[in-house]
Design a protein around this motif. Structure first.
Motif, mmCIF file in Angstrom:
data_model
loop_
_atom_site.group_PDB
_atom_site.id
_atom_site.type_symbol
_atom_site.label_atom_id
_atom_site.label_comp_id
_atom_site.label_asym_id
_atom_site.label_seq_id
_atom_site.Cartn_x
_atom_site.Cartn_y
_atom_site.Cartn_z
ATOM 1 N N PHE A 114 6.421 3.813 2.056
ATOM 2 C CA PHE A 114 6.430 5.357 2.129
ATOM 3 C C PHE A 114 7.355 5.700 0.762
ATOM 4 C CE2 PHE A 114 4.876 4.792 6.011
ATOM 5 C CZ PHE A 114 4.044 6.183 6.215
ATOM 6 N N GLY A 115 7.903 4.697 -0.173
ATOM 7 C CA GLY A 115 8.910 5.140 -1.309
ATOM 8 C C GLY A 115 10.171 4.910 -1.028
ATOM 9 N N ASP B 222 2.255 -0.046 5.245
ATOM 10 C CA ASP B 222 2.372 1.091 4.600
ATOM 11 C C ASP B 222 3.776 1.290 3.841
ATOM 12 O OD1 ASP B 222 -0.112 2.005 5.046
ATOM 13 O OD2 ASP B 222 0.655 2.856 7.245
ATOM 14 N N VAL C 67 1.665 4.821 0.396
ATOM 15 C CA VAL C 67 1.068 6.094 1.248
ATOM 16 C C VAL C 67 1.307 7.374 0.264
ATOM 17 C CG1 VAL C 67 1.191 7.374 3.493
ATOM 18 C CG2 VAL C 67 1.651 5.053 3.216
ATOM 19 N N GLU D 281 13.161 -4.854 1.654
ATOM 20 C CA GLU D 281 12.568 -4.045 2.785
ATOM 21 C C GLU D 281 11.003 -4.492 2.665
ATOM 22 O OE1 GLU D 281 16.160 -1.120 3.901
ATOM 23 O OE2 GLU D 281 14.503 -0.586 2.399
ATOM 24 N N ASN E 88 0.555 -1.098 -0.031
ATOM 25 C CA ASN E 88 -0.017 -0.095 0.153
ATOM 26 C C ASN E 88 0.860 1.177 -0.012
ATOM 27 O OD1 ASN E 88 -2.152 1.754 0.374
ATOM 28 N ND2 ASN E 88 -1.977 1.635 2.727
#
Lengths: 455, 455
Positions: free
Chosen positions: A416-417, A414, A400, A423, A398
């Motif tokens: 975050f890029g 989540d 964000v 990871e 997902n």
């Protein structure tokens, strides 16, 4: 049943070895009408060189998604599913009497069995479990029903009628060795009828555990194992009081493992659940017979059974997979179980040193390729290679966005890029759940699909 | 801000004592315009006797739902949320350098901080966390922003600027003691401006941990704690290498605890996270000062720090709550953390005996009333009593019908009928997640609502 030829494109992740993931960022896998992998390309554009695939269906994992092998749950009591999470402070032997036997005995009511078995198969599929080794109950009609449900929903399964002629209450056990063997054979015959070559469903001979069976009963089941060559599943060395009980009940056996070995139950198709308190001699005997081990960390912690020494088992060359052990374990998700395996290994590391730690990669190996070896299907499932069946899940994480509202339907992972794929896989193992498993296939057949489920 | 008077009706469950739940099956709780509980009835029909509540709004927990106090997360690094689940096989000191400092230092970019802080507050609210003790980073603008976000989303929070003037890389630390104290005071002043009486947001003085601060820095923060009477939060005795480091860095202190005590940082408003390796003398000193302990089991296992001896802490009369410790811990859910607390206690029980086991009830106590005591708000939150604030969540479980399709949106807690409320609570703790938390209120204000979120 013939399927539509399909090319899966996008990111593919599977276990290359015990310690390493193979991550292909922009690959393609072709799956033929029989659900077998026909080609694997590390560059999706190479697909254009394949003859006869131009009009194949395309399924794309999209940017934040990836394909991963289906999970293999090597130990789960389907009948105990309603008790998942309910065990108070009990340990194995009182837990059986307080929680387990009363529930299992109620499976003489087929409508109840239907409701529970339908749910547990749908639920495990939604968690990405493409293969499960099920314990049912002593009841023939309910066990047959579980096999039918797996067959119709398309889950690969080993289905075992539980065999037990002592220890449990009189109202829940096989009445005699003969009655037990007849009942088990009826279940085997039924599966032979619905799936003659055991393509999807395989019968599995299931003595509950040594203390539940008289010597005669163990011997009769051992003979059946030897005659049929069928797989076998049982419990071993889960809890210290149980080990003590086995010693008392089988004074002539040198060890718990020898009880099974001397009765013909320890073969290279035998799955031994737990294996927490094995001695070095027992491990050597299990290795000699090439029997397999199902590690059930959530259960072992929940029931305070102990911590299985998985690093030792692996170092000694034993074959290990993961089991949820519903309802000793609380979760029907093998993803959660992988996390529990890592955590139990951390507790081992606190006393044994860092070498005991399992990595995320190792836990995922146990959940896929390890499990495939445990069930004897390492040539057919557990990874993405030409000739294997397409038993797979599509996982979606997902991203964000900026100033975005929380959407709980997409799950808790989540992104975050900037995360690497490694990871992202770590995040999935630790914070993922069934919401991340968007679709599941067994032998190329779509057996679970979140979009459909949500509509 | 004035709220609509509301009568909550249905099932109410909260902790009556450390070991017992109070379960009211058909009760009523009236919440006034200030978000305070005006009355509690064990029989909802008694509501008709209340003057002036006839036109109040009604909120019903419905048949498979119940109201439960909001969770209190006594230790969470909001800034580390993007790393949840990412730590490999590291332990505390290398984890800080590899994962934590690089991430935290990036919070000098306010747009990044906004994206992460908005998400972590929304996420924890969705897990039923009504109060959180947040560590931010060293940065003043980002810390102020976190306080603003909590205030605007309505989460009760303790917000601390992390103070640290050594150990970490030069590019991520306070430049001097003076600069550190100025920065911390700026954050305190901001919170005094937006919430003068600390109704919702409270500043908390936050020395990262002893090795991160010079003696002068600890002393200056201790003075601020003493002058302001504000709460304080820090880490203690998490990992053996860290304990060894403290001994080397503070050779004149008798113990880790004494480092804090001798610098004025150990008060009855101090929250000490971890407390894994405390000596009996240290526990006695903590008790004498009435300082509080945040137990972070998921983190302690993930980073192989050890197992905190919670039963010992409780038996000795120390005050204990739970902390997710994102991102040493993987989960932002205090429900998952309660399960981890139970599991860590099982590992303690394997070596110490059954007395070490925490029950589901005890874990829930730590997550609510225990946490309330840790943050010094036991008169205002943690249970359903007249005069307390309505900090609560509505939990809904999932009855399994006959021949029903799986609906993943309602979560994983399958109720088959016949379960007692105690068993349903057990199932919730073990198999529940944010999907079961349908709505969350803080001080009577609706701060999370799944129906709205899903629409």
């Amino acid at each position: 049943m013939s399927l539509e030829k399909t090319v899966y494109i996008g990111t593919f992740i599977h276990c290359q070895s015990l310690t390493e993931l193979d991550i292909v960022d922009n690959g393609a896998v072709g799956v033929d009408e029989q659900g077998k992998i026909a080609f694997v390309h590390r560059d999706r554009h190479a697909t254009s060189l394949e003859q006869g695939w131009k009009s194949a269906k395309i399924v794309d994992s999209l940017k934040h998604g990836f394909f991963f092998p289906g999970f293999i749950d090597t130990h789960i009591h389907a009948s105990q599913y309603p008790n998942a999470g309910v065990f108070g402070k009990s340990t194995l032997l009182d837990w059986l009497n307080t929680y387990t036997f009363p529930l299992e005995s109620s499976f003489n009511a087929l409508d109840k069995a239907a409701r529970i078995y339908n749910r547990v198969v749908a639920r495990t599929l939604s968690h990405g479990t493409t293969t499960a080794c099920y314990y049912a109950t002593v009841h023939v009609p309910a066990t047959i029903l579980l096999a039918d449900i797996c067959h119709s929903k398309g889950q690969r399964a080993f289905v075992g009628r539980v065999c037990m002629d002592r220890l449990s209450p009189e109202w829940y056990r096989d009445e005699s060795v003969e009655a037990a063997m007849d009942a088990t054979k009826k279940c085997i015959e039924h599966i032979e009828n619905i799936d003659p070559d055991f393509h999807l469903i395989t019968p599995i001979i299931t003595p509950r555990f040594a203390p539940s069976c008289t010597d005669e009963c163990l011997i009769a089941q051992g003979r059946l194992v030897q005659e049929t060559g069928l797989p076998c599943q049982t419990h071993i060395s889960e809890n210290k009081a149980e080990c003590q009980l086995v010693q008392e009940m089988f004074p002539e056996s040198k060890s718990y493992t020898e009880v099974y070995d001397s009765t013909g139950l320890l073969t290279n198709r035998t799955i031994l659940a737990h294996a927490v308190h094995l001695t070095p001699e027992e491990r050597a005997l299990i290795k000699l017979r090439q029997a397999k081990i199902s590690h059930c960390p959530a259960s072992n912690t929940a029931l305070t059974s102990g911590t299985a020494k998985v690093r030792t088992l692996l170092n000694e060359g034993l074959t290990v997979g993961l089991g949820t052990d519903i309802s000793g374990g609380y979760t029907s998700s093998l993803l959660a179980e992988a996390r529990e395996a890592i955590f139990v290994s951390r507790h081992n590391a606190m006393t044994e040193g860092d070498g005991a730690k399992l990595s995320v990669e190792e836990a995922l190996y146990l959940a896929t390729r390890g499990g495939a070896k445990v069930v004897g299907l390492e040539d057919r499932i557990g990874g993405f290679e030409v000739g294997k069946d397409w038993d797979a899940q599509m996982v979606m994480l997902n991203p964000v966005g900026k100033d975005e509202d929380l959407d709980q339907s997409v799950g808790l992972v989540d992104v975050f890029g900037g995360e690497s794929w490694s990871e992202k896989v770590e995040k999935w193992v630790y914070t993922g759940d069934d919401r991340n498993t968007m679709a599941v296939w067994v032998k190329g057949r779509l057996v679970h699909d979140r979009e459909r489920v949500r509509s």
